[in-house]
Design a protein around this motif. Structure first.
Motif, PDB file in Angstrom:
ATOM      1  N   MET A   1       0.841  -1.174   0.000  1.00  0.00           N
ATOM      2  CA  MET A   1       0.000   0.000   0.000  1.00  0.00           C
ATOM      3  C   MET A   1       0.888   1.239   0.000  1.00  0.00           C
ATOM      4  SD  MET A   1      -2.948   1.260   2.672  1.00  0.00           S
ATOM      5  CE  MET A   1      -3.555  -0.384   2.729  1.00  0.00           C
ATOM      6  N   ASN A   2       0.440   2.229  -0.728  1.00  0.00           N
ATOM      7  CA  ASN A   2       1.139   3.501  -0.868  1.00  0.00           C
ATOM      8  C   ASN A   2       0.204   4.622  -0.436  1.00  0.00           C
ATOM      9  OD1 ASN A   2       3.724   3.916  -1.633  1.00  0.00           O
ATOM     10  ND2 ASN A   2       3.297   4.102  -3.818  1.00  0.00           N
ATOM     11  N   ILE A   3       0.609   5.476   0.468  1.00  0.00           N
ATOM     12  CA  ILE A   3      -0.173   6.667   0.816  1.00  0.00           C
ATOM     13  C   ILE A   3       0.585   7.859   0.269  1.00  0.00           C
ATOM     14  CG2 ILE A   3      -1.057   8.095   2.685  1.00  0.00           C
ATOM     15  CD1 ILE A   3      -1.413   5.540   4.307  1.00  0.00           C
ATOM     16  N   ILE A   4      -0.103   8.614  -0.598  1.00  0.00           N
ATOM     17  CA  ILE A   4       0.530   9.736  -1.295  1.00  0.00           C
ATOM     18  C   ILE A   4      -0.324  10.988  -1.135  1.00  0.00           C
ATOM     19  CG2 ILE A   4       1.606   8.199  -2.991  1.00  0.00           C
ATOM     20  CD1 ILE A   4      -0.596   9.206  -4.990  1.00  0.00           C
ATOM     21  N   GLU A   5       0.256  12.136  -1.439  1.00  0.00           N
ATOM     22  CA  GLU A   5      -0.520  13.368  -1.538  1.00  0.00           C
ATOM     23  C   GLU A   5      -1.188  13.384  -2.907  1.00  0.00           C
ATOM     24  OE1 GLU A   5       0.904  17.186  -0.381  1.00  0.00           O
ATOM     25  OE2 GLU A   5       2.282  16.302   1.078  1.00  0.00           O
ATOM     26  N   LEU A   6      -2.421  13.864  -2.937  1.00  0.00           N
ATOM     27  CA  LEU A   6      -3.199  13.934  -4.171  1.00  0.00           C
ATOM     28  C   LEU A   6      -3.909  15.278  -4.181  1.00  0.00           C
ATOM     29  CD1 LEU A   6      -4.127  12.204  -6.643  1.00  0.00           C
ATOM     30  CD2 LEU A   6      -6.026  11.416  -5.217  1.00  0.00           C
ATOM     31  N   ASP A   7      -4.020  15.914  -5.348  1.00  0.00           N
ATOM     32  CA  ASP A   7      -4.687  17.214  -5.375  1.00  0.00           C
ATOM     33  C   ASP A   7      -6.107  17.066  -4.830  1.00  0.00           C
ATOM     34  OD1 ASP A   7      -6.835  17.694  -7.699  1.00  0.00           O
ATOM     35  OD2 ASP A   7      -5.353  16.222  -8.388  1.00  0.00           O
ATOM     36  N   ALA A   8      -6.552  18.087  -4.124  1.00  0.00           N
ATOM     37  CA  ALA A   8      -7.799  18.022  -3.362  1.00  0.00           C
ATOM     38  C   ALA A   8      -9.013  17.723  -4.236  1.00  0.00           C
ATOM     39  CB  ALA A   8      -8.007  19.320  -2.587  1.00  0.00           C
ATOM     40  N   VAL A   9      -9.084  18.281  -5.427  1.00  0.00           N
ATOM     41  CA  VAL A   9     -10.251  18.064  -6.292  1.00  0.00           C
ATOM     42  C   VAL A   9     -10.349  16.584  -6.680  1.00  0.00           C
ATOM     43  CG1 VAL A   9     -11.274  18.615  -8.537  1.00  0.00           C
ATOM     44  CG2 VAL A   9     -10.277  20.435  -7.134  1.00  0.00           C
ATOM     45  N   HIS A  10      -9.244  16.006  -7.125  1.00  0.00           N
ATOM     46  CA  HIS A  10      -9.229  14.594  -7.512  1.00  0.00           C
ATOM     47  C   HIS A  10      -9.522  13.715  -6.303  1.00  0.00           C
ATOM     48  CE1 HIS A  10      -6.847  11.057  -9.477  1.00  0.00           C
ATOM     49  NE2 HIS A  10      -8.113  10.775  -9.302  1.00  0.00           N
ATOM     50  N   ASN A  11      -8.895  13.999  -5.188  1.00  0.00           N
ATOM     51  CA  ASN A  11      -9.090  13.206  -3.983  1.00  0.00           C
ATOM     52  C   ASN A  11     -10.548  13.268  -3.521  1.00  0.00           C
ATOM     53  OD1 ASN A  11      -8.145  11.463  -2.007  1.00  0.00           O
ATOM     54  ND2 ASN A  11      -7.415  13.100  -0.685  1.00  0.00           N
ATOM     55  N   GLN A  12     -11.123  14.451  -3.537  1.00  0.00           N
ATOM     56  CA  GLN A  12     -12.508  14.610  -3.123  1.00  0.00           C
ATOM     57  C   GLN A  12     -13.443  13.805  -4.026  1.00  0.00           C
ATOM     58  OE1 GLN A  12     -13.703  18.714  -2.851  1.00  0.00           O
ATOM     59  NE2 GLN A  12     -15.035  18.244  -1.138  1.00  0.00           N
ATOM     60  N   ARG A  13     -13.182  13.819  -5.321  1.00  0.00           N
ATOM     61  CA  ARG A  13     -13.995  13.056  -6.272  1.00  0.00           C
ATOM     62  C   ARG A  13     -13.928  11.562  -5.952  1.00  0.00           C
ATOM     63  NH1 ARG A  13     -12.301  15.286 -10.736  1.00  0.00           N
ATOM     64  NH2 ARG A  13     -10.546  13.876 -10.978  1.00  0.00           N
ATOM     65  N   GLU A  14     -12.733  11.058  -5.676  1.00  0.00           N
ATOM     66  CA  GLU A  14     -12.562   9.632  -5.374  1.00  0.00           C
ATOM     67  C   GLU A  14     -13.194   9.257  -4.033  1.00  0.00           C
ATOM     68  OE1 GLU A  14     -11.447   7.214  -7.359  1.00  0.00           O
ATOM     69  OE2 GLU A  14     -11.306   8.726  -8.918  1.00  0.00           O
ATOM     70  N   ILE A  15     -13.029  10.113  -3.028  1.00  0.00           N
ATOM     71  CA  ILE A  15     -13.626   9.846  -1.723  1.00  0.00           C
ATOM     72  C   ILE A  15     -15.149   9.832  -1.844  1.00  0.00           C
ATOM     73  CG2 ILE A  15     -13.969  10.772   0.606  1.00  0.00           C
ATOM     74  CD1 ILE A  15     -11.032  11.818   0.396  1.00  0.00           C
ATOM     75  N   THR A  16     -15.696  10.800  -2.565  1.00  0.00           N
ATOM     76  CA  THR A  16     -17.144  10.867  -2.770  1.00  0.00           C
ATOM     77  C   THR A  16     -17.646   9.606  -3.452  1.00  0.00           C
ATOM     78  OG1 THR A  16     -17.101  13.283  -2.846  1.00  0.00           O
ATOM     79  CG2 THR A  16     -19.010  12.205  -3.829  1.00  0.00           C
ATOM     80  N   ARG A  17     -16.924   9.113  -4.433  1.00  0.00           N
ATOM     81  CA  ARG A  17     -17.304   7.874  -5.118  1.00  0.00           C
ATOM     82  C   ARG A  17     -17.395   6.721  -4.123  1.00  0.00           C
ATOM     83  NH1 ARG A  17     -14.514   3.716  -6.614  1.00  0.00           N
ATOM     84  NH2 ARG A  17     -12.495   4.733  -6.364  1.00  0.00           N
ATOM     85  N   LEU A  18     -16.389   6.595  -3.268  1.00  0.00           N
ATOM     86  CA  LEU A  18     -16.405   5.517  -2.268  1.00  0.00           C
ATOM     87  C   LEU A  18     -17.562   5.678  -1.285  1.00  0.00           C
ATOM     88  CD1 LEU A  18     -12.599   5.163  -1.447  1.00  0.00           C
ATOM     89  CD2 LEU A  18     -14.009   3.618  -2.826  1.00  0.00           C
ATOM     90  N   LEU A  19     -17.808   6.906  -0.851  1.00  0.00           N
ATOM     91  CA  LEU A  19     -18.914   7.145   0.064  1.00  0.00           C
ATOM     92  C   LEU A  19     -20.262   6.839  -0.586  1.00  0.00           C
ATOM     93  CD1 LEU A  19     -17.685  10.407   1.822  1.00  0.00           C
ATOM     94  CD2 LEU A  19     -17.843   8.115   2.824  1.00  0.00           C
ATOM     95  N   GLU A  20     -20.387   7.162  -1.860  1.00  0.00           N
ATOM     96  CA  GLU A  20     -21.622   6.859  -2.586  1.00  0.00           C
ATOM     97  C   GLU A  20     -21.838   5.353  -2.682  1.00  0.00           C
ATOM     98  OE1 GLU A  20     -24.306   8.875  -4.059  1.00  0.00           O
ATOM     99  OE2 GLU A  20     -23.380   9.873  -2.344  1.00  0.00           O
TER     100      GLU A  20
END
Length: 138
Positions: A1-20
């Motif tokens: 597993m890799n934990i990296i910094e990701l631009d906030a817009v992209h990260n928010q989109r991915e987090i929202t997808r998982l929450l949905e």
């Protein structure tokens, strides 16, 4: 597993997808998580004198930032900006507004606008200061 910094817009989109995905599995009656950004600015003679930002999701307005130029404080501009973002949130179906403020910022200002404190973190960011959580029925 890799934990990296990701631009906030992209990260928010991915987090929202998982929450949905989780929402669909938990309770299909819960509406989709859709955020609408609100951003208002006040100008006087082409000079920026104040602004407010927030976002709306699930019929809740979250006021993020509100500031007024020191020369315009006490004129009602802050109250007008807050009232306008609340009005726009109502038009989007919001029933509640929430925000945070620090003890040295504006807890009394928000209370005058009808907000009530429902939580606090003492000694934040350091000893003697408090972070307040406020809400208001719209």
């Amino acid at each position: 597993m890799n934990i990296i910094e990701l631009d906030a817009v992209h990260n928010q989109r991915e987090i929202t997808r998982l929450l949905e995905e989780h929402r669909h599995g938990a309770d299909s009656s819960i509406p989709p998580y859709e955020r609408t950004m609100l951003s208002l600015a006040a100008y006087e003679n082409d000079s920026f004198v104040g602004g407010v930002t927030g976002d709306v999701a699930w019929n809740i307005l979250n006021v993020n930032l509100l500031a007024v130029d020191p020369a315009c404080r006490g004129t009602g501009l802050g109250a007008a900006l807050l009232a306008e973002i609340e009005n726009r949130a109502r038009q989007l179906g919001c029933k509640v507004s929430e925000l945070t403020t620090m003890s040295w910022q504006a807890p009394h200002f928000y209370q005058k606008q009808g907000y009530e404190i429902f939580g606090e973190i003492k000694d934040c960011p350091n000893e003697g200061h408090t972070k307040y959580y406020l809400k208001k029925r719209l």
